[in-house]
Every structure is written in structure tokens, then in C-alpha cells.
Enzyme design. Structure first.
Site, PDB file in Angstrom:
ATOM      1  N   ASP A 191     -37.938  11.910 126.467  1.00  9.04           N
ATOM      2  CA  ASP A 191     -37.680  11.787 125.034  1.00  9.04           C
ATOM      3  C   ASP A 191     -37.610  13.170 124.387  1.00  9.04           C
ATOM      4  OD1 ASP A 191     -37.753   9.096 125.344  1.00  9.04           O
ATOM      5  OD2 ASP A 191     -39.799   8.836 124.571  1.00  9.04           O
TER       6      ASP A 191
ATOM      7  N   ASP B  62     -39.081  14.552 122.159  1.00  5.68           N
ATOM      8  CA  ASP B  62     -40.240  14.784 121.294  1.00  5.68           C
ATOM      9  C   ASP B  62     -41.311  15.545 122.064  1.00  5.68           C
ATOM     10  OD1 ASP B  62     -41.308  12.934 123.024  1.00  5.68           O
ATOM     11  OD2 ASP B  62     -41.248  11.267 121.579  1.00  5.68           O
TER      12      ASP B  62
ATOM     13  N   GLU C 250     -38.525   8.927 131.757  1.00  4.85           N
ATOM     14  CA  GLU C 250     -39.855   8.623 131.254  1.00  4.85           C
ATOM     15  C   GLU C 250     -39.900   7.157 130.811  1.00  4.85           C
ATOM     16  OE1 GLU C 250     -40.466  10.879 127.744  1.00  4.85           O
ATOM     17  OE2 GLU C 250     -42.306   9.827 127.182  1.00  4.85           O
TER      18      GLU C 250
ATOM     19  N   ASP D 186     -44.215  14.619 123.321  1.00  2.31           N
ATOM     20  CA  ASP D 186     -44.662  13.960 124.547  1.00  2.31           C
ATOM     21  C   ASP D 186     -43.655  14.157 125.668  1.00  2.31           C
ATOM     22  OD1 ASP D 186     -47.046  13.134 123.669  1.00  2.31           O
ATOM     23  OD2 ASP D 186     -46.516  11.004 123.413  1.00  2.31           O
TER      24      ASP D 186
END
Ligand code: 28F
Length: 673
Positions: free
Chosen positions: A532, A534, A459, A536
């Protein structure tokens, strides 16, 4: 020496002074004089464009002059009129070739009665071929351009003829007669032709000279090619001092090509213990055929072919017929011993590639073609050679079954090796083509082939940069994707195909999508989604998984899709550092791994891009330390998976809303436990 008494008895006159060029005449206004026609028909064009006649003015062309002269002597020998040929290279660079044939005709030429035939032969182009049908039957050789070309390109040439018990001589310079054909006197029991000449430095350059070793080999080769002739070699000793070339030698090889081949392959390992040799002779010399061939186990082969003892390095009909005979003979033999299937892939090159072969034909009116007339074009030669050699080869194979099998296995191996190499080349070409079409953003791994290679889909560009530094270049490829990717489940077909991010991904994978999917073309063994740690990141991962699930389901089914597990926290206590995936993992590590004493420093990674390449490598990419999660489709409940994906990712918001409502309580439960 035989040479001495061949021409020795004659009284010799001094040559007359050279006529000036003016005497040969010029065109007048009224038209061409007889003398000027003579010039036109003469040798001027040869001197102006020597390359047109002897293929150049280099060393090979120079030696071609010698070939031309000795070929004429060989013609006399092959026709049964000469038994020996002498070659003599003297220290001044003159070559003398002498034969004991009938001697060039000295009488007035039938078509040019004012001139002797000798002079016509020496001064007119193509004098051999064009007007010889009536008075004289040529033996048919006269392959080359004719001795008049040699004359034109020699600064000095003399021809001596012993014929009808008389000795004659005429001398020339650059093709122009210096004397008439002179009668020198009686010679008893001697006949033949002698040509002595010196190549013109104006044509071949100042330093140009005959190479003894080359003339030696050319002369010896003639004796191998025609067993009925003896060739006597002589060379000024100072020219061959401290070389391998002897200053005198006599060549006579009744064993012919068989002996020639044995000499050429001496010391080389052969596939069969015996060579395949044969000789089919018809009247005198012409209309006959001789060959000798063996297969070299470890060396490159060669194929020397000749017509009327003249080398044909460009092959031609005789060589073609010979190859065909070997190919068809061996294939038929394979069939007879039940090996047809193995032998079916054999080509002419497989069998001819490592052959050391010599083939020599004698035919009456050979036709040549090519730059140096070095290719035989006579059509019948092909058929005759094929039929004759084929018959003999069948006998040879049948008569020595063990040898035949050795040969067959050797040739089949070569064919298989050729096919293997071609397959390898095809693969290499295909990978090269595929590499060309790879997206520019992809940092591919250097290993070709899917085995053990990995694609990290990362990403963002900054994480992509870290991953590129952290990867193992040989096996790990990195494809950075920018931002959220298109949701495949809710996109229209048009949008899908227009999406650059997905197009890059599809290209990098190499295997196509949908019903165009080809699993064997997948370029990586593991496809790893690295986002990541997280929300997102999880969303992007879910979009990617949806892409794979919808467009390349088999890639998931076969276990090639993974999710990387980058850490969220870094925990440092003194010199000790550990990484935690999530809060639970962090709690676990704090309690169990780190010791009670000492302050624990906790830092939270905001994203992959924030990590140092070394950290990313250690925690997420290094095969020895990382954790990968394999994405699987629950095998017992495929329909529910499809249903869930549709409801969660599809383009009906109400379905998604309902799904979340249904699961909300359950999610609550999970948190409570
Ligand atoms: C040193 C080079 O050139 N030997 C030659 C002959 C014999 C005949 C011949 C040559 C006549 C019209 C073609 C004799 N008697 N050695 C040689 N030996 N040329 S060259 O005839 C040439 C023909 O054009 C020869 C009867 N027939 C032929």
C-alpha cells in the site's frame, strides 16, 4: 506338377478305422500298464495346455503350426538333402507341406523298436531332440516343440514318406494314430516327406483358419533366408480372390538377404547409397552367416534376425554380436579419420535405431529361450558374428570413405539428438519437481523459465485477490503475504527458519538463501514488492528489502528487485481519470494535466485491496503503463549501506534511536526546502 509325380505313382489304401480310446489302456491298481505309460509320454498335456507349447491358441499360435512343419523341411534343405519345398493351402483349410528330402525314417525306432520312427516322431514330445544321438544325425534345427505338437493340435493329420523307393502313410486325429504306418507301394526315383494337416477347431476356435497372405510371406521368407531352396506356393484360388496374394508362385532367391532387404526397404530413402551386406559360408549350410543392413533416413528401422531360417524376434546372441560389430567398427573408423571425440557419445542404439537389418545364422545345435523360444542363446554365436561382421565392416568403411562419412555423420547426429532430448527431459523433470514444492498461496505464472516473468509480493489477502485478477497469467505470479513479515535483521536463526511467510517466499523464489543461494535457479526475472502507498506499506517494503539484502544480496546486485508504485489518489474530471502517487504528484497533475474548468473529484485509496482489478492493472501492474522502482545498493558506498541497514533494522534499539536523532535535522531540512 512336380508335386504330383513325387508321390503320384503309389497305390493308396484306405485308412483303417480309428482305434477307440479304451484300447490305449488305463492305470491299474498294480501300477501303470505299458499303454498308460504311452499316454503319459504322449500328447495329452499338449491338448490340455496348448499355450505351454505354442504360446497360446490365437492366430499367431495357429500359424506357428505351419512354421513347425515347414521348419522341418527347411532343415532337410539346409542340411543339403532337399532342394524344394511345396506349400499348398486348400479351400477346406488343410495345409500340405512337401519336401524332397530323405524322408522321415520308417524303420523301427532304435529306442522304441515296436514302433516306426515316423510314429515316434509324430506321437511323442521332443522326439527330435532326446533320442536321436545314435541312429540318426539330425541337422540340428528342430528348434520348436516338434511336429508331434502339430499332430496333437490337428483334428486331422497325415504324413506320407517316400523313402527307399517305397511310399508310406500314416494318419492321425488329435495326436492319436488312426492307422499304422502303411506301406502303399513302390515309387521310383522319388523321396521326401509330406505332411498334410488341419488345425483342430476345439483348440483354435470355430472360425480359426490359416491366412493365405501370412503363409505366403512365411514361405517366401524361407526362400530368401536359404538361397539353396526353391519354394513352390499354391493356394486355392477362392481363398485369395481379390487379394494381392497370388494363388501360385515359385520362390528362389540366390541373392539371399541382400534381395530380401532390398524388397523390405523399397521406396525408402537410405543414408548410404549401398547396403552393407555379407555372406560367409562354411560346409553345406551349418556354421554360416549372412547379413544385409542399411540405414533409413526418414523411417524407423527394424532388425530381423534368424537362426537356421527360424525367426528370432527377441534377438539373442547373434543380434548382440552384430550390433557390437557395427558399433565398434564405426567408432574405430571415426578414430582413424580423426573424429574420435565426436563419435565418443555414440551408443549401440544410435547406430541400430534406424537400421533396416537382416541377419541370418546357421549353427548346428542352436539353443533358444523365451516365451516362444524366439531368442537365440548359443554363446559362441555372439563372438563369431562379431568377429566376422567386424572384419567385413572395416573393409566396407575403408573401401567407401564417402559413404562411411555419411553414415558417421548420420549416427553422430542421432546421438546428439538423443542427448539433447535427454537434457530437455531433465529440465522438464526439474521444473516439475520444483513446481510441486511451490507454496499453496502462490499463484504462479504459466510460463516456465525465469525469462520475462515477474513475482509480485503483495501485502494482504485482499490485495492479493485483486492482483491475481489484474495480472497477466502467462508472465506474472502473485504471492500474498499476510501482515507484517519477520524482521530478518533482528530475528534469531531459529525464528527465521520457522517463519512460514519467509519460507513461502524462499520457495517461490526457488534460488535458496545465504551460501545456498543459486542465482541460476531464481524463478523470476523481476521480483516486485507491491505494498500500500502508506506508512504501513512502506514498513513492510522495508522489511522485505531487508530480507533480500541480508539473505539474497546478489538478487539485488543483479538488478532483479523492484518496488511497485501504486497510486494514492484518483482524480476525476468529467470523463477523464488520472492517478497520483502522492501529494506532490497530485498537485502536479491538478495544475498541469487537468484543465482549469470543471470540478475535480478526488478519492484516496486506503489500500491496494480497495482498487478494482482493472485499476490495479492499469496503474501498477501493466508493463506498458506502470512505474517500477529498481532497488539498488549504492555501489560507491557499500559499507555505509550495510551500516545503515544494521542501525535501522538491526536489533539494537539504541543504534536506531541514534540514527534517527542524527538524521532528524536533515529530515527537517528536506521538508523546509
Ligand atoms: C513336411 C515336413 O518333416 N521332413 C523331414 C526328415 C528326414 C529325417 C528325419 C525328417 C530321426 C529320429 C530325428 C532321414 N534320414 N517335412 C519333414 N525329413 N526327419 S522330418 O530324421 C528325424 C530324426 O529323430 C532323416 C536320415 N536322417 C534324418
Amino acid at each position: 506338377m512336380a508335386n504330383d509325380d513325387l508321390f503320384g505313382g503309389a497305390a493308396r489304401k484306405q485308412p483303417a478305422p480309428a482305434p477307440s480310446r479304451k484300447e490305449t489302456g488305463k492305470p491299474t491298481e498294480a501300477g501303470y500298464t505299458a499303454a498308460s505309460i504311452e499316454v503319459l509320454e504322449g500328447l495329452e498335456p499338449v491338448r490340455r495346455r496348448p499355450g505351454m507349447y505354442i504360446g497360446g491358441t490365437d492366430e499367431t499360435a495357429l500359424h506357428h503350426l505351419f512354421a513347425e512343419v515347414i521348419d522341418n523341411s527347411m532343415d532337410e534343405a539346409v542340411a543339403g538333402h532337399a532342394t524344394f519345398i511345396e506349400v499348398d493351402l486348400d479351400k477346406d483349410g488343410f495345409v500340405t507341406v512337401t519336401d524332397n528330402g530323405r524322408g522321415m525314417p520308417v524303420e523301427p525306432h532304435p529306442k522304441f523298436p515296436k514302433k516306426s520312427t515316423v510314429e515316434v516322431i509324430m506321437t511323442m514330445l521332443h522326439a527330435g531332440g532326446k533320442f536321436d544321438s545314435g541312429a540318426y544325425q539330425t541337422s540340428g534345427g528342430l528348434h520348436g516343440v516338434g511336429v508331434s505338437v502339430v499332430n496333437a493340435l490337428s483334428d486331422h493329420l497325415e504324413v506320407e514318406v517316400a523313402r527307399g523307393q517305397q511310399l508310406y502313410r500314416q494318419t492321425f486325429s488329435r495326436g492319436v494314430p488312426l492307422t499304422k504306418l502303411e506301406e502303399l507301394g513302390r515309387v521310383a526315383n522319388r523321396r521326401g516327406t509330406r505332411v498334410r494337416f488341419h488345425p483342430d477347431a476345439q483348440i483354435f476356435g470355430k472360425g480359426a483358419h490359416f491366412k493365405p497372405a501370412r503363409l505366403f510371406r512365411m514361405s517366401r521368407s524361407k526362400a530368401y533366408l536359404f538361397g539353396g531352396v526353391e519354394i513352390r506356393w499354391k493356394c486355392a484360388p477362392e481363398l485369395v480372390a481379390a487379394t494381392e496374394t497370388p494363388s501360385e508362385a515359385v520362390f528362389r532367391f540366390p541373392g539371399g538377404l541382400k534381395d530380401y532387404l532390398a524388397r523390405e526397404v523399397e521406396g525408402k530413402e537410405t543414408v548410404t547409397s549401398e547396403a552393407f551386406v555379407g555372406k560367409v559360408q562354411r560346409e553345406g549350410g551349418h556354421g554360416s552367416l549372412e547379413w544385409a543392413v542399411c540405414w533409413l533416413a526418414n523411417d524407423d528401422g527394424f532388425s530381423n534376425s534368424y537362426c537356421n531360417t527360424i525367426p528370432t524376434p527377441d534377438g539373442g546372441t547373434h543380434e548382440a554380436g552384430f550390433r557390437l560389430a557395427l558399433l565398434r567398427g564405426l567408432k574405430d573408423h571415426a578414430e582413424r579419420i580423426g573424429q574420435a571425440k565426436r563419435a565418443s557419445q555414440i551408443t549401440g542404439d544410435d547406430i541400430a535405431g534406424q537400421t533396416a537389418s537382416m541377419i541370418s545364422v546357421f549353427i548346428r545345435e542352436p539353443e533358444f529361450q523365451g516365451q516362444n523360444k524366439s531368442r537365440l542363446m548359443t554363446v559362441e554365436a555372439s563372438r563369431i558374428v562379431e568377429a566376422t561382421v567386424r572384419d567385413s565392416f572395416d573393409h566396407w568403411l575403408a573401401g567407401a570413405p564417402q559413404q562411411a562419412t555419411q553414415l558417421l555423420n548420420f549416427v553422430i547426429e542421432r546421438a546428439e539428438e538423443r542427448l539433447r532430448r535427454r537434457a530437455e527431459k531433465d529440465v522438464a523433470r526439474k521444473t516439475a519437481v520444483r513446481k510441486l514444492r511451490l507454496p499453496g498461496k502462490l499463484a504462479d505464472c504459466s510460463n516456465s523459465g525465469a525469462a520475462d516473468s515477474e513475482l509480485f509480493i503483495v501485502e494482504g489477502d485482499s490485495a492479493g485477490g485483486s492482483a491475481k485478477q489484474a495480472r497477466d497469467r502467462a508472465t506474472q505470479a502473485v504471492l500474498p503475504l499476510r501482515g507484517k513479515i519477520l524482521n530478518v535483521a533482528s530475528a534469531t536463526r531459529d525464528k527465521l527458519t520457522a517463519n512460514q511467510q519467509l519460507a513461502d517466499l524462499v520457495q517461490a523464489l526457488g534460488c535458496g538463501t545465504g551460501n545456498q543461494y543459486r542465482h541460476e535457479d531464481l524463478r523470476y526475472e523481476r521480483v516486485i514488492i507491491m505494498t500500500d502507498a502508506d506508512v504501513d506499506g512502506a514498513h513492510i517494503a522495508s522489511l522485505l528489502i531487508t530480507f533480500f539484502y541480508r539473505l539474497t544480496p546478489r538478487l539485488i546486485e543483479e538488478g532483479h528487485l523492484f518496488i511497485a508504485a501504486p497510486p494514492l489518489y484518483k482524480l476525476t474530471q468529467g470523463t477523464r481519470t488520472v492517478y497520483a502517487r502522492d501529494d506532490a504528484h497530485r498537485a502536479e497533475l491538478t495544475q498541469k494535466v487537468l484543465t482549469g474548468k470543471g470540478k475535480i473529484e478526488v478519492s484516496r485509496f486506503k489500500g491496494l485491496g480497495e482498487m478494482l482489478p482493472a485499476q490495479l492493472k492499469e496503474t501498477t501492474m501493466d508493463r506498458r503503463k506502470r512505474t517500477l522502482l529498481r532497488v539498488m545498493i549504492a555501489p560507491e558506498d557499500r559499507s555505509e549501506t550495510a551500516d545503515s541497514v544494521e542501525r535501522l533494522m538491526g536489533n539494537k534499539p539504541e543504534a536506531r534511536f541514534q540514527f534517527i536523532q542524527e538524521r532528524a535535522a536533515f529530515a527537517q531540512d528536506v521538508v523546509d526546502v
